[in-house]
Design a protein around this motif. Structure first.
Motif, PDB file in Angstrom:
ATOM      1  N   ARG A   5       1.682  16.960  12.555  1.00 52.53           N
ATOM      2  CA  ARG A   5       2.787  17.810  12.109  1.00 52.53           C
ATOM      3  C   ARG A   5       4.109  17.472  12.784  1.00 52.53           C
ATOM      4  NH1 ARG A   5       0.104  19.115   7.704  1.00 52.53           N
ATOM      5  NH2 ARG A   5      -1.446  20.784   7.924  1.00 52.53           N
ATOM      6  N   GLU A   6       4.211  16.269  13.333  1.00 48.58           N
ATOM      7  CA  GLU A   6       5.457  15.916  14.029  1.00 48.58           C
ATOM      8  C   GLU A   6       6.656  15.958  13.097  1.00 48.58           C
ATOM      9  OE1 GLU A   6       2.682  14.150  14.276  1.00 48.58           O
ATOM     10  OE2 GLU A   6       2.162  14.037  16.413  1.00 48.58           O
ATOM     11  N   ASP A   7       6.463  15.559  11.829  1.00 46.23           N
ATOM     12  CA  ASP A   7       7.578  15.556  10.882  1.00 46.23           C
ATOM     13  C   ASP A   7       8.079  16.954  10.588  1.00 46.23           C
ATOM     14  OD1 ASP A   7       5.156  16.115   9.668  1.00 46.23           O
ATOM     15  OD2 ASP A   7       5.751  15.266   7.732  1.00 46.23           O
ATOM     16  N   VAL A   8       7.149  17.901  10.435  1.00 52.13           N
ATOM     17  CA  VAL A   8       7.542  19.280  10.152  1.00 52.13           C
ATOM     18  C   VAL A   8       8.164  19.923  11.388  1.00 52.13           C
ATOM     19  CG1 VAL A   8       6.776  21.505   9.279  1.00 52.13           C
ATOM     20  CG2 VAL A   8       5.665  19.430   8.483  1.00 52.13           C
ATOM     21  N   LEU A   9       7.579  19.675  12.551  1.00 48.86           N
ATOM     22  CA  LEU A   9       8.154  20.206  13.786  1.00 48.86           C
ATOM     23  C   LEU A   9       9.558  19.664  14.014  1.00 48.86           C
ATOM     24  CD1 LEU A   9       5.025  20.031  16.124  1.00 48.86           C
ATOM     25  CD2 LEU A   9       6.167  22.107  15.298  1.00 48.86           C
ATOM     26  N   ALA A  10       9.787  18.401  13.623  1.00 48.66           N
ATOM     27  CA  ALA A  10      11.117  17.816  13.773  1.00 48.66           C
ATOM     28  C   ALA A  10      12.131  18.534  12.881  1.00 48.66           C
ATOM     29  CB  ALA A  10      11.089  16.329  13.430  1.00 48.66           C
ATOM     30  N   LYS A  11      11.712  18.928  11.671  1.00 48.83           N
ATOM     31  CA  LYS A  11      12.612  19.676  10.786  1.00 48.83           C
ATOM     32  C   LYS A  11      12.982  21.024  11.422  1.00 48.83           C
ATOM     33  CE  LYS A  11      11.171  17.758   6.328  1.00 48.83           C
ATOM     34  NZ  LYS A  11      10.566  18.067   4.998  1.00 48.83           N
ATOM     35  N   LEU A  12      11.983  21.673  12.010  1.00 47.31           N
ATOM     36  CA  LEU A  12      12.266  22.954  12.666  1.00 47.31           C
ATOM     37  C   LEU A  12      13.135  22.745  13.912  1.00 47.31           C
ATOM     38  CD1 LEU A  12       8.778  24.658  12.314  1.00 47.31           C
ATOM     39  CD2 LEU A  12      10.890  25.338  11.170  1.00 47.31           C
ATOM     40  N   GLY A  28       2.042  26.771   1.394  1.00 46.43           N
ATOM     41  CA  GLY A  28       0.969  25.786   1.362  1.00 46.43           C
ATOM     42  C   GLY A  28      -0.377  26.453   1.210  1.00 46.43           C
ATOM     43  N   ARG A  29      -1.370  25.658   0.982  1.00 48.49           N
ATOM     44  CA  ARG A  29      -2.740  26.111   0.789  1.00 48.49           C
ATOM     45  C   ARG A  29      -3.225  26.962   1.949  1.00 48.49           C
ATOM     46  NH1 ARG A  29      -7.892  25.187   2.123  1.00 48.49           N
ATOM     47  NH2 ARG A  29      -9.384  24.284   0.646  1.00 48.49           N
ATOM     48  N   ARG A  30      -4.114  27.901   1.675  1.00 46.88           N
ATOM     49  CA  ARG A  30      -4.750  28.653   2.758  1.00 46.88           C
ATOM     50  C   ARG A  30      -5.525  27.703   3.655  1.00 46.88           C
ATOM     51  NH1 ARG A  30      -8.014  34.066   1.896  1.00 46.88           N
ATOM     52  NH2 ARG A  30      -7.931  33.890   4.152  1.00 46.88           N
ATOM     53  N   ARG A  31      -5.623  28.019   4.926  1.00 44.16           N
ATOM     54  CA  ARG A  31      -6.344  27.249   5.950  1.00 44.16           C
ATOM     55  C   ARG A  31      -5.634  25.965   6.337  1.00 44.16           C
ATOM     56  NH1 ARG A  31      -9.061  31.900   6.394  1.00 44.16           N
ATOM     57  NH2 ARG A  31     -10.803  32.141   4.928  1.00 44.16           N
ATOM     58  N   ILE A  32      -4.425  25.774   5.875  1.00 48.55           N
ATOM     59  CA  ILE A  32      -3.738  24.506   6.132  1.00 48.55           C
ATOM     60  C   ILE A  32      -2.986  24.526   7.458  1.00 48.55           C
ATOM     61  CG2 ILE A  32      -1.445  24.861   5.125  1.00 48.55           C
ATOM     62  CD1 ILE A  32      -3.815  21.924   4.360  1.00 48.55           C
ATOM     63  N   GLY A  33      -2.866  25.710   8.090  1.00 46.70           N
ATOM     64  CA  GLY A  33      -2.271  25.784   9.423  1.00 46.70           C
ATOM     65  C   GLY A  33      -0.802  26.143   9.457  1.00 46.70           C
ATOM     66  N   LYS A  34      -0.339  26.927   8.493  1.00 46.42           N
ATOM     67  CA  LYS A  34       1.098  27.261   8.424  1.00 46.42           C
ATOM     68  C   LYS A  34       1.531  28.130   9.598  1.00 46.42           C
ATOM     69  CE  LYS A  34       0.586  29.172   4.407  1.00 46.42           C
ATOM     70  NZ  LYS A  34      -0.870  28.919   4.268  1.00 46.42           N
ATOM     71  N   SER A  35       0.848  29.234   9.801  1.00 41.45           N
ATOM     72  CA  SER A  35       1.256  30.147  10.869  1.00 41.45           C
ATOM     73  C   SER A  35       1.033  29.518  12.246  1.00 41.45           C
ATOM     74  CB  SER A  35       0.507  31.478  10.762  1.00 41.45           C
ATOM     75  OG  SER A  35      -0.886  31.270  10.742  1.00 41.45           O
ATOM     76  N   VAL A 206      -7.940  19.465   5.826  1.00 45.15           N
ATOM     77  CA  VAL A 206      -7.666  20.890   6.052  1.00 45.15           C
ATOM     78  C   VAL A 206      -8.060  21.256   7.479  1.00 45.15           C
ATOM     79  CG1 VAL A 206      -8.146  23.244   5.288  1.00 45.15           C
ATOM     80  CG2 VAL A 206      -8.055  21.379   3.612  1.00 45.15           C
ATOM     81  N   PRO A 207      -7.098  21.620   8.325  1.00 44.87           N
ATOM     82  CA  PRO A 207      -7.398  21.857   9.748  1.00 44.87           C
ATOM     83  C   PRO A 207      -8.490  22.893   9.998  1.00 44.87           C
ATOM     84  CG  PRO A 207      -5.029  21.722   9.411  1.00 44.87           C
ATOM     85  CD  PRO A 207      -5.655  21.732   8.045  1.00 44.87           C
ATOM     86  N   ARG A 208      -8.485  23.985   9.231  1.00 40.20           N
ATOM     87  CA  ARG A 208      -9.473  25.037   9.491  1.00 40.20           C
ATOM     88  C   ARG A 208     -10.896  24.517   9.336  1.00 40.20           C
ATOM     89  NH1 ARG A 208     -12.767  27.384  11.067  1.00 40.20           N
ATOM     90  NH2 ARG A 208     -13.484  29.532  10.779  1.00 40.20           N
ATOM     91  N   TYR A 209     -11.135  23.626   8.377  1.00 35.15           N
ATOM     92  CA  TYR A 209     -12.469  23.076   8.183  1.00 35.15           C
ATOM     93  C   TYR A 209     -12.785  22.043   9.257  1.00 35.15           C
ATOM     94  CZ  TYR A 209     -11.547  25.054   3.542  1.00 35.15           C
ATOM     95  OH  TYR A 209     -11.206  25.880   2.516  1.00 35.15           O
ATOM     96  N   LEU A 210     -11.792  21.242   9.610  1.00 34.92           N
ATOM     97  CA  LEU A 210     -12.005  20.206  10.621  1.00 34.92           C
ATOM     98  C   LEU A 210     -12.299  20.811  11.991  1.00 34.92           C
ATOM     99  CD1 LEU A 210      -9.140  17.780   9.529  1.00 34.92           C
ATOM    100  CD2 LEU A 210     -11.593  17.459   9.179  1.00 34.92           C
ATOM    101  N   GLU A 211     -11.762  21.991  12.247  1.00 35.54           N
ATOM    102  CA  GLU A 211     -12.037  22.659  13.521  1.00 35.54           C
ATOM    103  C   GLU A 211     -13.519  22.994  13.686  1.00 35.54           C
ATOM    104  OE1 GLU A 211      -7.745  25.018  13.995  1.00 35.54           O
ATOM    105  OE2 GLU A 211      -9.545  26.079  13.328  1.00 35.54           O
ATOM    106  N   GLU A 212     -14.229  23.118  12.579  1.00 36.53           N
ATOM    107  CA  GLU A 212     -15.642  23.490  12.624  1.00 36.53           C
ATOM    108  C   GLU A 212     -16.554  22.307  12.947  1.00 36.53           C
ATOM    109  OE1 GLU A 212     -17.226  26.524  12.261  1.00 36.53           O
ATOM    110  OE2 GLU A 212     -15.201  27.301  12.530  1.00 36.53           O
ATOM    111  N   ILE A 213     -15.992  21.096  12.983  1.00 33.11           N
ATOM    112  CA  ILE A 213     -16.809  19.914  13.260  1.00 33.11           C
ATOM    113  C   ILE A 213     -17.319  19.949  14.698  1.00 33.11           C
ATOM    114  CG2 ILE A 213     -16.751  17.398  13.526  1.00 33.11           C
ATOM    115  CD1 ILE A 213     -14.639  17.351  11.305  1.00 33.11           C
ATOM    116  N   ASP A 214     -18.601  19.728  14.842  1.00 32.51           N
ATOM    117  CA  ASP A 214     -19.189  19.539  16.170  1.00 32.51           C
ATOM    118  C   ASP A 214     -19.375  18.035  16.351  1.00 32.51           C
ATOM    119  OD1 ASP A 214     -20.743  19.280  18.453  1.00 32.51           O
ATOM    120  OD2 ASP A 214     -21.958  21.049  18.017  1.00 32.51           O
ATOM    121  N   PRO A 215     -18.578  17.386  17.189  1.00 29.56           N
ATOM    122  CA  PRO A 215     -18.626  15.923  17.322  1.00 29.56           C
ATOM    123  C   PRO A 215     -19.984  15.395  17.781  1.00 29.56           C
ATOM    124  CG  PRO A 215     -16.656  16.825  18.366  1.00 29.56           C
ATOM    125  CD  PRO A 215     -17.544  17.980  18.049  1.00 29.56           C
TER     126      PRO A 215
END
Length: 479
Positions: A5-12, A28-35, A206-215
């Protein structure tokens, strides 16, 4: 976990140099990490952060319920009173009184469409509050955020009343592939590439789904607990997400979405599949799906004329939605009874074709990362999209043509073939050449082929020298 998200953070960050308040819309889509993104921005800049979230509407709620929740959330974070305001202007005035001009303050009004669900004048009240109160705070950044992107677009982005007031409109997409890999942490060095490709083909970026990964677990084990267990995030997310985001004609819009499961379609093709007459209803549903982040319109340009294509095609751009509708939804009751034993992707019906579409979709969603590998020498890209031309009948008829990704510059057409196969033989060269031959190029326009792949590539393909670029998916993943 927060990656990218460096590009979006740079805009902010660019707003910090302003000497006036900033009004930002974020969708954006739900679970995409907006908030999470907005909160990270505030934390990075040591800003005071106030977040107030709308409550999901239901039959037991009304406007008073939303006002009461607004006041209670504000009171938890400030010294404001918790009693219910009389109306939204009073609620916004109470928020205004808690903004301190001596410190950078980021205010996030999240799920904004839920907040204003019961008040038709809600957006107009936001404008009044901005013009008369909020914009007077030089160190305020106000973010209006939500998953119902169509509401934000209609009421805030395209609303003439907000012209000249918004500082920026952020549309949050899936994470790039290189950022997705970071969710495996250090374990990524020992994991087989197929394990990563399999999981990403299901979750997308989608970050919310990727967070559930157990490496520590295999792809089969991760997908079992995420998708084929009754409490799995992928088992349960679709129905709630779709109902929350598609607020108009959800049943019909879901029918349109299902038409895209097996490949891209135009609005006319969707009408034919649903056996309904052409009209704005299907086009409206497709636009809702695009705004929600479930689908994407791939217009591109006509490589033979350089003009716009007559027919826009839509593809299901959300890999999770495709996997859910294909493999999870039909057996939900079996999963919920703990009677389904998932033995791996290979056991699923027609999985090679479905995962092939999913892999192609991953590449299309990340084509910006692909471009540097294509040796286009820094030329300006005029179009980048899948290309389909139907064949014509008769003695002089032309063969049809379907290109996974056609990247056009002023002087070059790059035919990108995307393959996910166990073994990729020399046949791929002949396949791409047939596509190149089927397109009548303008004078002075050259054509080259490129290959993006996952699988075992025949040494003959690499040695032939036919492709201008051969890109294994490992390069795009950065592993």
């Amino acid at each position: 976990m927060f990656f990218g998200r460096e590009d979006v953070l740079a805009k902010l960050d660019s707003l910090l140099g302003k000497r006036v308040a900033s009004l930002v819309t974020c969708r954006g889509r739900r679970r995409i990490g907006k908030s999470t993104l907005v909160e990270r921005f505030a934390k990075n800049n040591d800003a005071r952060f106030i977040k107030i979230e709308g409550v999901k509407p239901d039959k037991a709620m009304n406007n008073a319920s939303e006002l009461r929740s607004f006041a209670e959330q504000l009171a938890l974070q400030t010294d404001a009173e918790s009693s219910m305001p009389d109306n939204w202007l009073s609620a916004f005035k109470r928020l205004n009184n808690e903004i301190n001009d001596d410190e950078l303050t980021v205010v996030l009004l999240d799920e904004i469409s839920w907040m204003g669900h019961y008040d038709d004048l809600f957006a107009d009240t936001i404008k009044i509050a901005w013009d008369n109160m909020w914009k007077k705070h030089d160190r305020l950044i106000l973010v209006l955020c939500g998953s119902v992107s169509s509401w934000i677009k209609e009421n805030l982005v395209d609303n003439a009343s907000f012209v000249g007031r918004r500082s920026c409109d952020l549309v949050i997409r899936e994470l790039p592939l290189k950022e997705c890999v970071k969710f495996w942490g250090r374990e990524v060095e020992r994991i087989d590439l197929k394990e990563i490709v399999d999981v990403l083909s299901v979750t997308g970026g989608v970050p919310r789904y990727l967070e559930e990964i157990d490496p520590r677990l295999s792809a089969r084990e991760n997908l079992h607990r995420m998708a084929f267990a009754r409490d799995g995030v992928l088992r349960n997310d679709f129905d709630e997400m779709f109902a929350d985001v598609i607020t108009r004609q959800p049943t019909f819009t879901a029918q349109v979405l299902r038409c895209l499961l097996d490949g891209p379609m135009s609005a006319a093709e969707v009408c034919r599949q649903l056996r309904i007459e052409k009209g704005g209803r299907v086009s409206d549903a497709l636009c809702r799906l695009v705004e929600a982040g479930f689908a994407m319109s791939d217009a591109g340009r006509n490589p033979e004329t350089g003009g716009a294509l007559r027919e826009v095609r839509y593809r299901l751009s959300d890999n999770y939605c495709r996997f859910y509708l294909k493999y999870i939804e039909p057996i939900k009751d079996v999963i919920d009874r703990d009677e389904y034993e998932f033995t791996g992707l290979e056991s699923l019906e027609n999985v090679d074709a479905v995962m092939g579409l999913a892999f192609e979709n991953l590449i299309l969603n990340n084509y910006h990362a692909l471009v540097p590998f294509l040796h286009l020498n820094g030329t300006v890209i005029t179009s980048a999209a899948p290309y389909v031309r139907r064949g014509t009948a008769g003695k002089r008829g032309r063969k049809g043509c379907q290109v996974d990704l056609l990247i056009q510059t002023r002087k070059t057409l790059c035919f990108v073939e995307v393959k996910r196969r166990r073994e990729i033989s020399r046949d791929v060269i002949e396949e791409v050449q047939r596509k190149i031959d089927a397109v009548k190029r303008p004078v002075g326009m050259s054509a080259v082929g490129a290959l993006v792949y996952y699988g075992q590539l025949s040494p003959v393909v690499a040695a032939d020298g036919y492709f201008a670029a051969i890109v294994p998916v490992r390069k795009l993943l950065g592993v």
